[in-house]
Design an enzyme around this catalytic site. Structure first.
Site, PDB file in Angstrom:
ATOM      1  N   LEU A 226       0.810  -1.228   0.000  1.00 13.92           N
ATOM      2  CA  LEU A 226       0.000   0.000   0.000  1.00 13.92           C
ATOM      3  C   LEU A 226       0.845   1.281   0.000  1.00 13.92           C
ATOM      4  O   LEU A 226       0.350   2.337   0.378  1.00 13.92           O
ATOM      5  CB  LEU A 226      -1.007   0.013   1.168  1.00 13.92           C
ATOM      6  CG  LEU A 226      -2.089  -1.057   1.108  1.00 13.92           C
ATOM      7  CD1 LEU A 226      -3.026  -0.949   2.309  1.00 13.92           C
ATOM      8  CD2 LEU A 226      -2.910  -0.978  -0.187  1.00 13.92           C
TER       9      LEU A 226
ATOM     10  N   ASP B 230       5.050  -6.675   2.261  1.00 18.36           N
ATOM     11  CA  ASP B 230       6.042  -6.249   1.275  1.00 18.36           C
ATOM     12  C   ASP B 230       6.759  -7.477   0.703  1.00 18.36           C
ATOM     13  O   ASP B 230       7.097  -8.401   1.458  1.00 18.36           O
ATOM     14  CB  ASP B 230       7.046  -5.341   1.999  1.00 18.36           C
ATOM     15  CG  ASP B 230       7.859  -4.520   1.035  1.00 18.36           C
ATOM     16  OD1 ASP B 230       7.764  -3.293   1.083  1.00 18.36           O
ATOM     17  OD2 ASP B 230       8.593  -5.117   0.216  1.00 18.36           O
TER      18      ASP B 230
ATOM     19  N   SER C 279       7.583   2.236 -10.644  1.00 19.58           N
ATOM     20  CA  SER C 279       7.474   2.326 -12.105  1.00 19.58           C
ATOM     21  C   SER C 279       7.546   3.744 -12.669  1.00 19.58           C
ATOM     22  O   SER C 279       7.032   3.991 -13.751  1.00 19.58           O
ATOM     23  CB  SER C 279       6.175   1.658 -12.557  1.00 19.58           C
ATOM     24  OG  SER C 279       5.080   2.345 -11.995  1.00 19.58           O
TER      25      SER C 279
ATOM     26  N   TYR D 165      14.621   2.413 -14.506  1.00 17.44           N
ATOM     27  CA  TYR D 165      13.399   1.604 -14.427  1.00 17.44           C
ATOM     28  C   TYR D 165      13.457   0.448 -15.433  1.00 17.44           C
ATOM     29  O   TYR D 165      13.292  -0.725 -15.060  1.00 17.44           O
ATOM     30  CB  TYR D 165      12.177   2.498 -14.684  1.00 17.44           C
ATOM     31  CG  TYR D 165      10.908   1.732 -14.933  1.00 17.44           C
ATOM     32  CD1 TYR D 165      10.374   0.895 -13.956  1.00 17.44           C
ATOM     33  CD2 TYR D 165      10.253   1.818 -16.165  1.00 17.44           C
ATOM     34  CE1 TYR D 165       9.222   0.173 -14.196  1.00 17.44           C
ATOM     35  CE2 TYR D 165       9.096   1.107 -16.408  1.00 17.44           C
ATOM     36  CZ  TYR D 165       8.589   0.283 -15.425  1.00 17.44           C
ATOM     37  OH  TYR D 165       7.448  -0.435 -15.664  1.00 17.44           O
TER      38      TYR D 165
ATOM     39  N   ASN E  15       2.097   1.721 -23.543  1.00 19.72           N
ATOM     40  CA  ASN E  15       1.555   2.756 -22.648  1.00 19.72           C
ATOM     41  C   ASN E  15       0.191   2.373 -22.076  1.00 19.72           C
ATOM     42  O   ASN E  15      -0.832   2.514 -22.751  1.00 19.72           O
ATOM     43  CB  ASN E  15       1.487   4.092 -23.388  1.00 19.72           C
ATOM     44  CG  ASN E  15       2.876   4.676 -23.566  1.00 19.72           C
ATOM     45  OD1 ASN E  15       3.701   4.088 -24.251  1.00 19.72           O
ATOM     46  ND2 ASN E  15       3.150   5.780 -22.920  1.00 19.72           N
TER      47      ASN E  15
ATOM     48  N   ASP F 240      13.346  10.178 -23.663  1.00 18.90           N
ATOM     49  CA  ASP F 240      12.131   9.827 -24.411  1.00 18.90           C
ATOM     50  C   ASP F 240      12.470   9.450 -25.857  1.00 18.90           C
ATOM     51  O   ASP F 240      12.870  10.325 -26.638  1.00 18.90           O
ATOM     52  CB  ASP F 240      11.188  11.043 -24.461  1.00 18.90           C
ATOM     53  CG  ASP F 240      10.056  10.960 -23.460  1.00 18.90           C
ATOM     54  OD1 ASP F 240       9.832   9.874 -22.892  1.00 18.90           O
ATOM     55  OD2 ASP F 240       9.390  11.988 -23.256  1.00 18.90           O
TER      56      ASP F 240
HETATM   57  N1  UDP Z   1       4.217  13.619 -22.267  1.00 10.55           N
HETATM   58  C1  UDP Z   1       4.021  14.976 -22.494  1.00 10.55           C
HETATM   59  N2  UDP Z   1       3.590  15.735 -21.449  1.00 10.55           N
HETATM   60  C2  UDP Z   1       3.347  15.244 -20.211  1.00 10.55           C
HETATM   61  C3  UDP Z   1       3.536  13.853 -19.996  1.00 10.55           C
HETATM   62  C4  UDP Z   1       3.978  13.079 -21.050  1.00 10.55           C
HETATM   63  O1  UDP Z   1       4.257  15.471 -23.595  1.00 10.55           O
HETATM   64  O2  UDP Z   1       2.967  16.018 -19.318  1.00 10.55           O
HETATM   65  C5  UDP Z   1       4.661  12.769 -23.387  1.00 10.55           C
HETATM   66  C6  UDP Z   1       5.946  11.999 -23.127  1.00 10.55           C
HETATM   67  O3  UDP Z   1       7.050  12.764 -23.540  1.00 10.55           O
HETATM   68  C7  UDP Z   1       5.736  10.759 -23.998  1.00 10.55           C
HETATM   69  C8  UDP Z   1       4.231  10.541 -23.977  1.00 10.55           C
HETATM   70  O4  UDP Z   1       3.666  11.790 -23.563  1.00 10.55           O
HETATM   71  O5  UDP Z   1       6.129  11.028 -25.323  1.00 10.55           O
HETATM   72  C9  UDP Z   1       3.791   9.464 -22.993  1.00 10.55           C
HETATM   73  O6  UDP Z   1       4.389   9.717 -21.757  1.00 10.55           O
HETATM   74  P1  UDP Z   1       4.017   8.902 -20.436  1.00 10.55           P
HETATM   75  O7  UDP Z   1       4.820   9.492 -19.311  1.00 10.55           O
HETATM   76  O8  UDP Z   1       2.545   8.877 -20.292  1.00 10.55           O
HETATM   77  O9  UDP Z   1       4.478   7.420 -20.748  1.00 10.55           O
HETATM   78  P2  UDP Z   1       5.900   6.816 -21.200  1.00 10.55           P
HETATM   79  O10 UDP Z   1       5.889   6.822 -22.708  1.00 10.55           O
HETATM   80  O11 UDP Z   1       6.975   7.669 -20.617  1.00 10.55           O
HETATM   81  O12 UDP Z   1       5.870   5.441 -20.650  1.00 10.55           O
END
Ligand code: UDP
Length: 327
Positions: free
Chosen positions: A33, A51, A77, A141, A170, A285
């Site tokens: 939790l 845990d 995560s 991660y 995603n 990214d």
């Molecule tokens: N993203 C964005 N603005 C935000 C959060 C995420 O532009 O406030 C973009 C991020 O750069 C990626 C996509 O949205 O290209 C998905 O991001 P998220 O963090 O949801 O998932 P990830 O792909 O990192 O697992």
């Protein structure tokens, strides 16, 4: 036949428990939790607070409940946090999984399905991404998840354990009932953040970079509904129950959307204007991440039901407008 869901009070874990219970399974949940929510625990599941790094807790649980299979979501995560606090990720994800494996070996538990991630690939060599593509994570991660997969591989060779690793793209959306959904603190995922704008909690959505080599310059991702992910865990569990060998599968829709397209679709679903601001790129990214899930479709018989981004966002919106502050 009892299934133990570790992290069953978390986002993907709770949705998987709902699907397991709908499928008539007996479910035990263990969750510390720390990021999970007691409200997300299905009332028909037996809940233990604890845990995975606590070997005694796990041993007692395996001795008390007759566990047939384990589904393991108990991990940290957040990509950003994993870069500033890498040891938390080694501790929770890798050390935690090592303790879990020790306890499973000791107690004769021989089947496990666990969460992995598209972040195991890093910058992809080609699109769509296949399970056989190179794995070079660009963040801690992804590295800890890849190390978990490798730990399972070697442990399964030495002991009578078989595993399935599911590499999610995603994850998004919420349970069709609107009872459970995504609730992270802090929230970092795109769709939940976008919906905070029509919910009046955020003035605009930041778009992390519009100079990528994509059709509108923003990053492309493969958005997959959490209930479709949940169903894949059940299929993977059955795959192991049928005596099949350890395996790794991608889970995505195989379709990519740019950040701008996601914002536009959310505006359509909510019927509200969603202002955005272009910001700096977010470190680590990749420009495009799209899964090939042909392997999961062929071998597991998986078929995602939520193939429309609009439908996916509708479920997220149903949850979020009724639970603006999460649980
Ligand atoms: N993203 C964005 N603005 C935000 C959060 C995420 O532009 O406030 C973009 C991020 O750069 C990626 C996509 O949205 O290209 C998905 O991001 P998220 O963090 O949801 O998932 P990830 O792909 O990192 O697992």
């Amino acid at each position: 036949m009892t299934v133990l869901v570790l992290g069953g009070a978390g986002y993907i874990g709770s949705h998987t428990v709902y699907e397991l219970i709908d499928a008539g399974q007996d479910v035990v949940i263990a969750d510390n939790l720390l990021t999970g929510h007691v409200e997300a625990v299905h009332p028909k599941a037996r809940f233990y607070k604890g845990d995975i790094r606590d070997e005694k807790f796990l041993d007692e649980l395996f001795q008390k409940e007759k566990i047939d299979s384990v589904i393991h979501f108990a991990a940290s995560s957040l990509v950003g946090e994993s870069m500033t606090d890498p040891l938390k990720y080694y501790d929770n994800n890798l050390y935690g999984t090592m303790i879990l494996l020790k306890s499973m070996v000791k107690n004769g538990i021989d089947k496990i399905v666990f969460s992995s991630t598209a972040a195991t690939y890093g910058e992809p060599e080609s699109i769509p991404i296949l399970e056989t593509d190179k794995t070079e994570p660009t963040n801690t991660y992804g590295e800890t998840k890849l190390s978990m997969e490798k730990m399972f591989k070697w442990v399964s060779k030495a002991h009578n354990i078989r595993f399935v690793a599911l590499r999610y793209f995603n994850a998004c959306g919420a349970h069709i009932s609107g009872k459970i959904g995504e609730s992270h603190n802090p929230e970092t995922h795109l769709i939940s953040l976008i919906l905070q704008v029509p919910n009046g909690q955020r003035e605009f959505i930041s778009i992390f970079g519009d100079d990528y080599e994509t059709k509108d310059g923003t990053c492309i991702r493969d958005y997959i509904h959490v209930t479709d992910l949940a169903q894949a865990h059940i299929l993977a569990m059955k795959y192991l129950e049928n005596g099949n060998e350890s395996n790794i599968f991608n889970l995505g829709n195989g379709v990519g959307f740019t950040v701008k397209e996601v914002v536009e679709t959310a505006a359509k679903v909510t019927g509200q204007v969603i202002p955005s601001k272009i910001c700096e790129r977010r470190a680590g990214d990749p420009a495009v991440l799209i899964a090939s899930s042909e392997k999961a479709k062929t071998i597991l018989g998986w078929k995602p039901q939520y193939t429309s981004l609009e439908e996916i966002i509708k479920t997220a919106w149903k949850w979020q407008k009724n639970h603006p502050n999460g649980y």
